[in-house]
Design an enzyme around this catalytic site. Structure first.
Site, short mmCIF file in Angstrom:
data_model
loop_
_atom_site.label_atom_id
_atom_site.label_comp_id
_atom_site.label_asym_id
_atom_site.label_seq_id
_atom_site.Cartn_x
_atom_site.Cartn_y
_atom_site.Cartn_z
N ARG A 78 0.75 -1.05 0.06
CA ARG A 78 0.09 -0.04 -0.11
C ARG A 78 0.80 1.24 0.03
NH1 ARG A 78 -2.24 3.08 4.68
NH2 ARG A 78 -3.72 4.59 3.77
N HIS A 122 -2.71 10.98 0.76
CA HIS A 122 -2.08 10.86 2.18
C HIS A 122 -1.46 12.22 2.68
CE1 HIS A 122 -0.64 7.38 4.90
NE2 HIS A 122 -0.28 8.58 5.29
N GLU A 167 -6.77 8.84 6.44
CA GLU A 167 -7.16 9.37 7.71
C GLU A 167 -7.47 10.91 7.73
OE1 GLU A 167 -3.70 8.67 10.18
OE2 GLU A 167 -3.85 6.80 10.24
N ASN A 292 -6.80 2.22 10.23
CA ASN A 292 -5.52 2.32 10.63
C ASN A 292 -5.64 2.23 12.08
OD1 ASN A 292 -4.89 2.42 8.22
ND2 ASN A 292 -4.22 4.62 8.34
N TYR A 294 -3.59 2.04 15.93
CA TYR A 294 -2.37 2.17 16.60
C TYR A 294 -2.44 1.91 18.02
CZ TYR A 294 0.16 3.54 12.29
OH TYR A 294 0.36 3.52 11.17
N GLU A 352 -3.30 -0.17 8.16
CA GLU A 352 -1.98 0.38 8.85
C GLU A 352 -1.98 -0.16 10.36
OE1 GLU A 352 -0.58 4.52 8.86
OE2 GLU A 352 -1.47 4.66 6.78
C1 BGC Z 1 -0.36 7.70 9.05
C2 BGC Z 1 1.18 7.61 9.08
C3 BGC Z 1 1.97 7.72 10.18
C4 BGC Z 1 1.44 6.66 11.13
C5 BGC Z 1 2.49 6.69 12.41
C6 BGC Z 1 -0.59 7.19 10.41
O1 BGC Z 1 -1.44 8.27 11.35
O2 BGC Z 1 -1.22 7.26 8.10
O3 BGC Z 1 1.49 8.39 7.78
O4 BGC Z 1 3.25 7.54 9.99
O5 BGC Z 1 0.29 6.77 11.34
O6 BGC Z 1 2.10 7.78 13.15
#
Ligand code: BGC
Length: 450
Positions: A78, A122, A167, A292, A294, A352
Site C-alpha cells: 500500500r 495521504h 486518515e 488504521n 495504533y 496500517e
Molecule cells: C499515518 C502514517 C503515520 C503513522 C504513524 C498514521 O497516522 O497514516 O502516515 O506515519 O500513522 O504515526
C-alpha cells in the site's frame, strides 16, 4: 487447549508507506510543491529541521525497495500518490513524468508478484490548491475527482484496490485545529469545514471511480477506540464526545450519511449547518473500508481541555511506544467488532498497524533485535484473528511501515519500519520483526501458535 492462529486461505498480507514519508526528490521531474514541502521548509515546524527532500530516496531506489518487499513475501503493498507530481498546480495541467513514476512502480510490483494498493491522498495537498483555500474551499471535491480520474485512467488497468483518503481526522485535527501538521492552521471554525470537504471529496472520488474504474475502491480511517476512565456520567459523556470527534466524524458521513449529534456539542458555535444534499455525495457505496489502528484512549471529563472537554488518562503498568501510545491489542479486536456493528458487514482491511520503538544504530553484519516491536506485531495479529473468529469480514493486514521513514513533524526520530534505514547512507537492514513477519506470511499465521 491450543489455539490455532491460521488465517483464512485468501487472507492478504502487506505493508504500507506514503509518498512524502519515503520518496524524496519532491520537486523532481516537474512536480509542484505540496503543503508538506512548504511546512517542512518553514523553520521550527519539524523536529531537528528534518524534511522530505531525501527521506528514504525511494523515488530513485524503488526497484531495490520492491526487492525488500519480495524478501518479506509480501502479497500487497500500500502506497500513496503525490497529487502534485501528477498535477503540479493541483488541477488542470497533467505532468506525465510524475504519472510515469507510479506506472513504473506498479509494473515493478506486479513483475514481483505484489499487488499494488493505491491511496490517492495521504496528506500532501498541492500547495497551489492550498493557495485557493485547500480543504476549506468547496471546489476541492471537484479538484479531487479530476485528479483521481487522471490516475484511474492511467493505472486502473493494473491497480485493483484503491482508497480515496488516508486518515481524514489527522488532516483536520493536526492541519486545521491544532496546527502541528501542514498546513499548520489553528482554528475551531475551520476544522469542521475541512473535515466535511474531505468527505465530500472522498465521495466525489468514489463517484468518479464508478464511471472509469473496474475494481475496488474504499477509504481509510484511523480508529482509536475510547474507553471511559470511570462509570461517572461526566466521564461517559466525555468518552462519547471523543469517540464522535475522532472516529465517527468521518465514518458516519461516508457510511451513514449523517453526523453524530455530539459534534455540535464539541464545536459549539463553530459547527456549521451543512446542506442536507451534501450527504448524498459523502455517502457513496464502498467496496471496503481500511482501518488504521495504533492505540486506544482511556478518557475522563476535563473542562479545560479544548475543545473536547475530555482528556486521556495514562494507564499504569502498561507499555507505551516512542510516540506515547499505549500498547493495547484488545482495542483492535474491539474496533473491528464495533465497526461491523455500527456500519454493517463491510469488507475490512487493516491498512496500517505498527509501533515506533527505539532502535540502536546498526553496523555492518549487525542483527537488529527489536523485541518490543515484534511483540507488538505478534499481539496485534492475534487480536485480528480473534476478530475474524468473532465474524468480522477482515480481508487483509498491512504493517506500518515497510521501512523507517519521515514521521511527519517528528522527522526521522521515530522508527516504525520492518526495515531499519540508515538515513546517512540509505542502507536498509531487516529488523527481527521483518523476519518474524516473513514467517507469519509464509505460514499464514501458524507461527503465532508457537
Ligand atoms: C499515518 C502514517 C503515520 C503513522 C504513524 C498514521 O497516522 O497514516 O502516515 O506515519 O500513522 O504515526
Amino acid at each position: 487447549m491450543t489455539h490455532s492462529y491460521r488465517f483464512p486461505a485468501d487472507f492478504h498480507w502487506g505493508a504500507a508507506t506514503s509518498a512524502y514519508q519515503i520518496e524524496g526528490s519532491p520537486l523532481a521531474d516537474g512536480a509542484g510543491p505540496s503543503i508538506w514541502e512548504r511546512f517542512a521548509h518553514t523553520p521550527g515546524m519539524m523536529a531537528n529541521g528534518d524534511t522530505g527532500d531525501v527521506a528514504c530516496d525511494h523515488y530513485r531506489r524503488y526497484k531495490d525497495d520492491v526487492q525488500l518487499m519480495r524478501a518479506l513475501g509480501l502479497q500487497g503493498y500500500r502506497f500513496s500518490i503525490a497529487w502534485a507530481r501528477v498535477l503540479p498546480e493541483g488541477a488542470g495541467r497533467i505532468n506525465q513524468k510524475g504519472l510515469d513514476f507510479y506506472s513504473r512502480l506498479v509494473d515493478e510490483l506486479l513483475q514481483n508478484g505484489i499487488e499494488p494498493n493505491v491511496t490517492l491522498f495521504h496528506w500532501d495537498l498541492p500547495a497551489a490548491l492550498d493557495d485557493r483555500g485547500g480543504w476549506l474551499n468547496r471546489d476541492i471535491a471537484n479538484w479531487f475527482a479530476e485528479y483521481a480520474s487522471v490516475v484511474y485512467k492511467a493505472l486502473d488497468d493494473r491497480v485493483k484496490r484503491w482508497s480515496t483518503l488516508n486518515e481524514p481526522w489527522v488532516v483536520t485535527d493536526g492541519g486545521y485545529l491544532h496546527g502541528a501538521l501542514a498546513p499548520g492552521h489553528r482554528s475551531l471554525y475551520e476544522a469542521p469545514i475541512a473535515a466535511h470537504n474531505l468527505m465530500r471529496a472522498s465521495g466525489a472520488g468514489i463517484q468518479a471511480y464508478r464511471a472509469i474504474g473496474k475494481h475496488e475502491i474504499g477509504v481509510v480511517f484511523n480508529i482509536e477506540p475510547k474507553y471511559p476512565a470511570s462509570g461517572s456520567p461526566d466521564d461517559l459523556a466525555a468518552t462519547r464526545r471523543a469517540q464522535a470527534y475522532m472516529n465517527e466524524q468521518f465514518a458516519d458521513p461516508a457510511l451513514l450519511g449523517s453526523y453524530p449529534p455530539e459534534l455540535k456539542d464539541v464545536f459549539g458555535p463553530a459547527w456549521p449547518d451543512f446542506p442536507e444534499d451534501d450527504f448524498k455525495l459523502t455517502r457513496q457505496p464502498v467496496d471496503f473500508v481500511g482501518i488504521n489502528y495504533y492505540t486506544r484512549a482511556v478518557v475522563r471529563n476535563d473542562p479545560n481541555h479544548y475543545p473536547l472537554r475530555a482528556a486521556p488518562v495514562r494507564q499504569p503498568n502498561k507499555t507505551y511506544t516512542e510516540t506515547g501510545w499505549e500498547v493495547y491489542e484488545q482495542g483492535l479486536t474491539d474496533t473491528l467488532t464495533w465497526f461491523k456493528q455500527r456500519y454493517g458487514d463491510i469488507p475490512l482491511y487493516i491498512t496500517e498497524n505498527g509501533s515506533a520503538f527505539y532502535d540502536p544504530p546498526v553496523a555492518e553484519g549487525d542483527v537488529l533485535d527489536d523485541p518490543l516491536r515484534t511483540n507488538y506485531l505478534r499481539k496485534h495479529l492475534k487480536a485480528i484473528h480473534r476478530a475474524i473468529e468473532a465474524g468480522v469480514n477482515l480481508k487483509g493486514y498491512y504493517a506500518w511501515s515497510l521501512m523507517d521513514n519521515l514521521e511527519w513533524s517528528l522527522g526521522f526520530s521515530k522508527r516504525f519500519g520492518l526495515y531499519h534505514v540508515d538515513f546517512a547512507t540509505q542502507k536498509r537492514t531487516p529488523k527481527a520483526t521483518a523476519k518474524f513477519y516473513a514467517k507469519v506470511i509464509e505460514t499464514n499465521g501458524a507461527v503465532l501458535d508457537e
